[in-house]
Design a protein around this motif. Structure first.
Motif, PDB file in Angstrom:
ATOM      1  N   PRO A 171       0.808  -1.223   0.000  1.00 31.91           N
ATOM      2  CA  PRO A 171       0.000   0.000   0.000  1.00 31.91           C
ATOM      3  C   PRO A 171       0.838   1.269   0.000  1.00 31.91           C
ATOM      4  N   THR A 172       2.134   1.153   0.320  1.00 33.28           N
ATOM      5  CA  THR A 172       3.002   2.337   0.324  1.00 33.28           C
ATOM      6  C   THR A 172       3.500   2.691  -1.077  1.00 33.28           C
ATOM      7  N   ALA A 173       3.279   1.795  -2.036  1.00 33.87           N
ATOM      8  CA  ALA A 173       3.788   2.026  -3.389  1.00 33.87           C
ATOM      9  C   ALA A 173       3.061   3.184  -4.059  1.00 33.87           C
ATOM     10  N   LYS A 174       3.798   4.192  -4.433  1.00 36.51           N
ATOM     11  CA  LYS A 174       3.236   5.324  -5.158  1.00 36.51           C
ATOM     12  C   LYS A 174       3.267   5.093  -6.668  1.00 36.51           C
ATOM     13  N   ILE A 175       4.168   4.191  -7.085  1.00 31.18           N
ATOM     14  CA  ILE A 175       4.398   3.969  -8.513  1.00 31.18           C
ATOM     15  C   ILE A 175       4.530   2.475  -8.766  1.00 31.18           C
ATOM     16  N   ILE A 176       3.814   1.970  -9.769  1.00 33.48           N
ATOM     17  CA  ILE A 176       3.942   0.588 -10.225  1.00 33.48           C
ATOM     18  C   ILE A 176       4.325   0.632 -11.701  1.00 33.48           C
ATOM     19  N   ILE A 177       5.384  -0.071 -12.039  1.00 36.65           N
ATOM     20  CA  ILE A 177       5.888  -0.060 -13.415  1.00 36.65           C
ATOM     21  C   ILE A 177       5.813  -1.467 -13.995  1.00 36.65           C
ATOM     22  N   GLY A 178       5.152  -1.595 -15.121  1.00 39.21           N
ATOM     23  CA  GLY A 178       5.096  -2.867 -15.835  1.00 39.21           C
ATOM     24  C   GLY A 178       6.274  -2.977 -16.789  1.00 39.21           C
ATOM     25  N   ALA A 179       7.218  -3.857 -16.440  1.00 38.80           N
ATOM     26  CA  ALA A 179       8.350  -4.146 -17.318  1.00 38.80           C
ATOM     27  C   ALA A 179       8.354  -5.644 -17.594  1.00 38.80           C
ATOM     28  N   ASP A 180       7.147  -6.189 -17.726  1.00 37.33           N
ATOM     29  CA  ASP A 180       6.949  -7.634 -17.767  1.00 37.33           C
ATOM     30  C   ASP A 180       6.758  -8.190 -19.174  1.00 37.33           C
ATOM     31  N   GLY A 181       7.381  -7.548 -20.154  1.00 33.94           N
ATOM     32  CA  GLY A 181       7.504  -8.149 -21.471  1.00 33.94           C
ATOM     33  C   GLY A 181       6.301  -8.023 -22.381  1.00 33.94           C
ATOM     34  N   SER A 182       6.402  -8.725 -23.506  1.00 33.26           N
ATOM     35  CA  SER A 182       5.399  -8.584 -24.561  1.00 33.26           C
ATOM     36  C   SER A 182       4.024  -9.095 -24.152  1.00 33.26           C
ATOM     37  N   HIS A 183       3.975 -10.009 -23.189  1.00 38.01           N
ATOM     38  CA  HIS A 183       2.689 -10.525 -22.699  1.00 38.01           C
ATOM     39  C   HIS A 183       2.370  -9.910 -21.330  1.00 38.01           C
ATOM     40  N   SER A 184       2.645  -8.655 -21.198  1.00 34.84           N
ATOM     41  CA  SER A 184       2.550  -7.931 -19.935  1.00 34.84           C
ATOM     42  C   SER A 184       1.188  -8.065 -19.254  1.00 34.84           C
ATOM     43  N   LEU A 185       1.216  -8.540 -18.016  1.00 32.66           N
ATOM     44  CA  LEU A 185      -0.008  -8.597 -17.219  1.00 32.66           C
ATOM     45  C   LEU A 185      -0.445  -7.194 -16.817  1.00 32.66           C
ATOM     46  N   VAL A 186       0.506  -6.321 -16.517  1.00 31.00           N
ATOM     47  CA  VAL A 186       0.161  -4.940 -16.158  1.00 31.00           C
ATOM     48  C   VAL A 186      -0.562  -4.261 -17.310  1.00 31.00           C
ATOM     49  N   ARG A 187      -0.072  -4.458 -18.522  1.00 31.69           N
ATOM     50  CA  ARG A 187      -0.730  -3.850 -19.688  1.00 31.69           C
ATOM     51  C   ARG A 187      -2.116  -4.451 -19.914  1.00 31.69           C
ATOM     52  N   GLU A 188      -2.209  -5.769 -19.839  1.00 32.23           N
ATOM     53  CA  GLU A 188      -3.490  -6.426 -20.090  1.00 32.23           C
ATOM     54  C   GLU A 188      -4.546  -6.024 -19.072  1.00 32.23           C
ATOM     55  N   THR A 189      -4.113  -5.745 -17.845  1.00 30.62           N
ATOM     56  CA  THR A 189      -5.060  -5.428 -16.773  1.00 30.62           C
ATOM     57  C   THR A 189      -5.459  -3.955 -16.765  1.00 30.62           C
ATOM     58  N   HIS A 190      -4.510  -3.067 -17.064  1.00 29.28           N
ATOM     59  CA  HIS A 190      -4.755  -1.642 -16.847  1.00 29.28           C
ATOM     60  C   HIS A 190      -4.709  -0.784 -18.119  1.00 29.28           C
ATOM     61  N   PHE A 191      -4.236  -1.344 -19.235  1.00 32.70           N
ATOM     62  CA  PHE A 191      -4.134  -0.571 -20.471  1.00 32.70           C
ATOM     63  C   PHE A 191      -4.786  -1.345 -21.611  1.00 32.70           C
ATOM     64  N   GLN A 192      -4.709  -0.811 -22.793  1.00 31.21           N
ATOM     65  CA  GLN A 192      -5.269  -1.474 -23.963  1.00 31.21           C
ATOM     66  C   GLN A 192      -4.268  -1.425 -25.115  1.00 31.21           C
ATOM     67  N   ILE A 193      -4.289  -2.471 -25.949  1.00 33.78           N
ATOM     68  CA  ILE A 193      -3.470  -2.468 -27.164  1.00 33.78           C
ATOM     69  C   ILE A 193      -4.180  -1.613 -28.214  1.00 33.78           C
ATOM     70  N   SER A 194      -3.460  -0.654 -28.766  1.00 29.06           N
ATOM     71  CA  SER A 194      -4.068   0.204 -29.783  1.00 29.06           C
ATOM     72  C   SER A 194      -3.669  -0.190 -31.189  1.00 29.06           C
ATOM     73  N   PHE A 195      -2.610  -1.009 -31.299  1.00 27.46           N
ATOM     74  CA  PHE A 195      -2.088  -1.330 -32.625  1.00 27.46           C
ATOM     75  C   PHE A 195      -1.397  -2.683 -32.580  1.00 27.46           C
ATOM     76  N   ARG A 196      -1.683  -3.536 -33.536  1.00 26.97           N
ATOM     77  CA  ARG A 196      -0.979  -4.808 -33.683  1.00 26.97           C
ATOM     78  C   ARG A 196      -0.973  -5.192 -35.157  1.00 26.97           C
ATOM     79  N   LYS A 197       0.186  -5.489 -35.673  1.00 25.26           N
ATOM     80  CA  LYS A 197       0.302  -5.807 -37.097  1.00 25.26           C
ATOM     81  C   LYS A 197       1.372  -6.872 -37.308  1.00 25.26           C
ATOM     82  N   THR A 198       1.020  -7.914 -38.068  1.00 30.56           N
ATOM     83  CA  THR A 198       1.996  -8.926 -38.453  1.00 30.56           C
ATOM     84  C   THR A 198       2.727  -8.459 -39.694  1.00 30.56           C
TER      85      THR A 198
END
Length: 443
Positions: A171-198
């Motif tokens: 609870p003391t954490a003021k900042i959480i940084i997702g550096a968890d790679g291409s399959h980021s759980l932080v991104r999947e939970t709190h952000f959205q993919i805006s672009f993906r292209k093969t």
């Protein structure tokens, strides 16, 4: 002097000369001048925080202890030594063993720690001195981990399966940084993919050779070899380590060829013993390339070192890399923020980690006036890299078209071609290959 250290020192010297007006300033001099625009950090009246065994009240939690996560933690700690930083890493031992090219432009030249606390700064210089242009990721990770622990960053082996647990446990954490790679759980939970292209399906072949590797001559060796192969190819030669060099081939294939190898993943790669499950034309092309390297460069492959996988070269980007939830600042960095092919991920991650460290240090010091800076910087870098990746993809396809043209054009065939004996060796191998109990190339 190591080129990265030279680049770093020249940047520091230039910044301080501008700041002080002293043309005779040399690296190692002590100055307490602070240039906010250059972000040269003053650490007077700050004490380095070193956790004693554990850390219950972190200010910053970084999810992912790979090179980018550790780099971000270290640069933040050097900018603000009192910071309480925890890194959550799922693996006890690192899994990556590939070689990447490190660009000196990815390193920070704006970091300055004065005489009040020089320990971490000097350790950082020693780390830079140990780096080369070609760096094995596992070596970089280990060096960063050692430095992080020395300067008081707490690394906890823990697999994050639900980001809400981080909010609950820290609870003391003021900042959480997702550096968890291409399959980021932080991104999947709190952000959205805006672009993906093969961009392009590829088959990757990695193998080790004895000694140092070198490329084929582009015009007289590589181009005629590609004509015989029938596939486009990009080769990456790693840095020799203990007499062994890793070679990585990126072979550009069509979707149907890639589909036949769909079971060949990074976790379960194929070897040449799986040849019956591989496309015959692709297998023959790999043989031709390896024979060409052996014939022209004397390349000696280490038996059973090969790993064959398939994947899509793809680009993707998160819609944002910063947001605030329940009073906590959330960030994405590295592959969690965006991904591009052609070996650019590490350099982009270091650039973004360096930029993010400025914002994190500023937030922890009580300022929130520059919160859009990192978001704008990372997204701007992302779109620039996406354009570059698209351009290179077009160039790769164009090069493949040239190879196809060369195969069918009598004029080109006369200009660039192998003699009949060389052609026979590359297509069928030598008698020595067939009779040796342990041939240099095993198929």
């Amino acid at each position: 002097m190591n080129k990265f250290v030279k680049f770093y020192r020249e940047g520091v010297e230039s910044s301080v000369r501008t700041l002080t007006g002293k043309e005779d300033y040399q690296f190692g001099d002590v100055t307490r001048k602070v240039a906010q625009g250059l972000h040269i950090m003053k650490t007077v009246d700050q004490t380095v925080f070193v956790p004693d065994g554990t850390l219950e009240d972190p200010e910053v939690v970084i999810v992912g202890g790979g090179p980018v996560g550790l780099w971000t933690a270290i640069i933040t700690k050097l900018r603000r030594p009192v910071s309480k930083i925890m890194v959550l890493e799922r693996y006890e031992e690192y899994k990556r063993n590939h070689t990447l090219i490190l660009n000196s432009m990815s390193l920070p030249t704006d970091l300055w720690v004065n005489a009040e606390d020089r320990r971490g700064y000097e350790e950082f210089i020693h780390l830079l001195e140990s780096l080369n242009k070609k760096v094995k990721v596992i070596d970089l990770e280990n060096k960063l981990k050692n430095l992080a622990e020395k300067i008081g960053i707490f690394i906890k082996i823990f697999k994050v399966e639900d980001t809400s647990q981080i909010f609950k446990d820290y609870p003391t954490a003021k900042i959480i940084i997702g550096a968890d790679g291409s399959h980021s759980l932080v991104r999947e939970t709190h952000f959205q993919i805006s672009f993906r292209k093969t961009i392009q399906p590829v088959v990757q072949v990695k193998y080790d050779i004895v000694g140092e590797g070198k490329p084929l001559n582009l015009l007289t060796q590589k181009f005629p070899t590609l004509k015989l192969m029938g596939f486009g190819l990009d080769e990456h030669i790693g840095r020799m380590n203990e007499g062994v060099t890793t070679i990585t081939l990126m072979i550009f294939v069509d979707p149907s060829t890639s589909e036949k190898l769909k079971e060949a993943s990074f976790k379960n790669p194929y070897t040449f013993s799986n040849s019956s499950q591989m496309d015959e034309a692709l297998l023959n092309s790999i043989k031709i390339w390896m024979r060409s390297k052996q014939h022209f460069n004397g390349e000696k492959m280490i038996p059973d070192s090969e790993k064959i996988t398939t994947f899509d070269l793809a680009s993707y980007a998160s819609d944002q890399v910063y947001k605030k939830e329940n009073g906590v600042h959330l960030y994405l960095v590295g592959d969690a923020a965006f991904g591009v092919p052609y070996f650019r991920s590490l350099n982009n991650g270091l650039l973004c980690g360096t930029e993010l460290s400025k914002e994190v240090a500023s937030l922890l010091n009580g300022s929130d006036g520059s919160l859009v800076r990192y978001n704008d910087y990372a997204l701007g870098l992302c779109w620039m890299e996406l354009k570059n990746a698209s351009l290179k993809g077009s160039l790769v396809k164009s090069a493949y078209s040239i190879v196809e043209y060369g195969k069918n054009s009598p004029d080109w065939a006369q200009v660039v071609k192998f003699d009949q004996e060389t052609k026979r060796i590359l297509l069928h191998g030598t008698e020595r290959d067939k009779t040796e109990e342990q041939p240099l190339i095993r198929f």
